[in-house]
Design an enzyme around this catalytic site. Structure first.
Site, short mmCIF file in Angstrom:
data_model
loop_
_atom_site.label_atom_id
_atom_site.label_comp_id
_atom_site.label_asym_id
_atom_site.label_seq_id
_atom_site.Cartn_x
_atom_site.Cartn_y
_atom_site.Cartn_z
N GLU A 195 141.04 42.41 -36.37
CA GLU A 195 140.69 43.69 -36.97
C GLU A 195 139.45 44.30 -36.31
O GLU A 195 138.48 43.61 -36.04
CB GLU A 195 140.43 43.51 -38.47
CG GLU A 195 140.26 44.81 -39.22
CD GLU A 195 140.14 44.61 -40.72
OE1 GLU A 195 140.43 45.56 -41.47
OE2 GLU A 195 139.75 43.50 -41.15
N VAL A 229 145.34 51.34 -47.86
CA VAL A 229 144.24 50.78 -48.64
C VAL A 229 144.12 51.44 -50.03
O VAL A 229 143.66 50.79 -50.98
CB VAL A 229 142.92 50.91 -47.84
CG1 VAL A 229 142.43 52.35 -47.78
CG2 VAL A 229 141.84 50.02 -48.41
N ILE A 286 166.99 46.05 -34.73
CA ILE A 286 166.79 46.64 -33.41
C ILE A 286 166.71 45.59 -32.30
O ILE A 286 166.72 45.93 -31.12
CB ILE A 286 165.54 47.54 -33.36
CG1 ILE A 286 164.26 46.76 -33.70
CG2 ILE A 286 165.71 48.74 -34.28
CD1 ILE A 286 162.98 47.55 -33.46
N ARG A 308 139.33 40.62 -40.80
CA ARG A 308 140.48 39.75 -40.63
C ARG A 308 140.77 39.54 -39.15
O ARG A 308 140.26 40.30 -38.31
CB ARG A 308 141.70 40.36 -41.33
CG ARG A 308 141.50 40.56 -42.83
CD ARG A 308 142.67 41.28 -43.48
NE ARG A 308 142.84 42.63 -42.93
CZ ARG A 308 143.83 43.43 -43.28
NH1 ARG A 308 144.72 43.04 -44.17
NH2 ARG A 308 143.93 44.63 -42.74
N ILE A 326 156.85 56.47 -32.59
CA ILE A 326 155.71 56.54 -33.50
C ILE A 326 154.75 55.41 -33.12
O ILE A 326 155.04 54.23 -33.31
CB ILE A 326 156.14 56.38 -34.98
CG1 ILE A 326 157.22 57.41 -35.33
CG2 ILE A 326 154.92 56.52 -35.89
CD1 ILE A 326 156.83 58.85 -35.12
N LYS A 345 145.82 51.86 -32.97
CA LYS A 345 145.53 50.46 -32.63
C LYS A 345 146.05 50.07 -31.25
O LYS A 345 145.74 48.99 -30.75
CB LYS A 345 146.13 49.54 -33.71
CG LYS A 345 145.43 49.68 -35.06
CD LYS A 345 146.07 48.82 -36.13
CE LYS A 345 145.29 48.91 -37.44
NZ LYS A 345 145.26 50.28 -38.01
N LEU A 380 147.68 57.86 -45.71
CA LEU A 380 147.33 57.61 -47.11
C LEU A 380 148.58 57.48 -47.98
O LEU A 380 149.48 58.31 -47.90
CB LEU A 380 146.46 58.76 -47.65
CG LEU A 380 145.03 58.82 -47.14
CD1 LEU A 380 144.40 60.15 -47.51
CD2 LEU A 380 144.21 57.67 -47.69
N THR A 422 136.62 44.70 -46.09
CA THR A 422 136.44 43.64 -45.10
C THR A 422 135.04 43.62 -44.48
O THR A 422 134.53 42.56 -44.12
CB THR A 422 137.49 43.74 -43.97
OG1 THR A 422 137.37 45.03 -43.35
CG2 THR A 422 138.89 43.56 -44.53
#
Length: 276
Positions: free
Chosen positions: A207, A119, A7, A204, A70, A74, A113, A136
């Site tokens: 995070e 995870v 892209i 991390r 999409i 975050k 999930l 974490t």
């Protein structure tokens, strides 16, 4: 049929759009690994920002009816480069929507999930190996959704689009990752801390302890679907954004100073809180 392309390469994208003339584009191509992108901000920006710019402008040029970005939770008050680049991607499609016949929208949601990097597969693998299961932080929480639910809601939100919206999916209550690890260990027939240990590894780079789905300045409106909401569109000045992105491009392709690049990302995304 499947087509392979980068892209970042506008000429290749134009060839594909010219040949296939898509009516709808679901744009999910992004570098999403938070720590990797924190250490390689240039690559996050090249792909997530300028890659989105390329695909979105091709949709405009070739009269695509609808473009669905999409996005991610975050992108809200981001504490990492990945989230900040996805917020810029949202800004790009909102700005382009003001001057295009194509209806540009974004769909924002949390973790899926069973997807790559999820995870759950990691925990299962660690349990199969006898542990430890790594978490974490004891208080870290995340929103979760199944793959079928995420796909259905994204398609539904795309069908509702009128242009410029950021759709926010109802992710339910956030899940404490430590509890998730304990439950998965028990479901596997073991007892946490006795049969399988849980190790706290520390947050991390970049995070968050918890994720958010809405910016403070965005209002949230219900839709006819009880799992889909609309964030009130913010006005994004296309010409100003274009000028700022041109400066960002110069920094990304000519500077090797990651901190300088991140500082300029903050100019575009004032809610971005750089990791110290």
């Amino acid at each position: 049929m499947p087509v392979v392309a980068n892209i970042r390469e506008m000429d290749r994208l134009k060839e594909i759009f010219d040949e296939y003339r898509p009516n709808i584009v679901f744009h999910a191509a992004a570098h999403k690994h938070v720590p990797l992108m924190e250490n390689n901000p240039e690559e996050a920006i090249k792909n997530n920002v300028f890659g989105t710019w390329n695909v979105a402008h091709c949709a405009d040029m070739y009269n695509t009816d609808r473009f669905v970005l999409i996005s991610t939770d975050k992108a809200v008050n981001p504490t990492n480069v990945m989230g900040a680049t996805k917020r810029i991607a949202e800004m790009i499609i909102q700005a382009l929507d003001t001057k295009s016949k194509t209806e540009f929208v974004a769909v924002r949601f949390g973790n899926v999930l069973g997807s790559n990097g999820s995870v759950i597969p990691l925990f299962k693998k660690q349990i199969e190996q006898g542990g430890p299961v790594t978490v974490t932080h004891p208080d870290v929480t995340r929103f979760f959704m199944t793959i079928p639910e995420a796909v259905q809601l994204v398609i539904q939100a795309g069908a509702m689009a009128e242009g410029g919206e950021i759709f926010v999916l109802d992710m339910g209550e956030p899940v404490k990752i430590l509890d998730l690890a304990k439950n998965l260990i028990r479901l596997s027939g073991f007892e946490p801390y006795e049969d399988i240990d849980i190790e706290i590894t520390g947050l991390r780079p970049g995070e968050k302890l918890y994720e958010e789905l809405l910016l403070n300045e965005e209002g949230l409106e219900a839709t006819k679907h009880n799992k889909i909401y609309i964030a009130k569109p913010l006005h994004i000045d296309y010409e100003l954004l274009e000028r700022e992105l041109e400066i960002l491009k110069q920094k990304v392709y000519k500077s090797s100073d990651s901190n300088e690049i991140k500082e300029y990302v903050k100019v575009l995304v004032p809610t971005y809180k750089m990791a110290q």
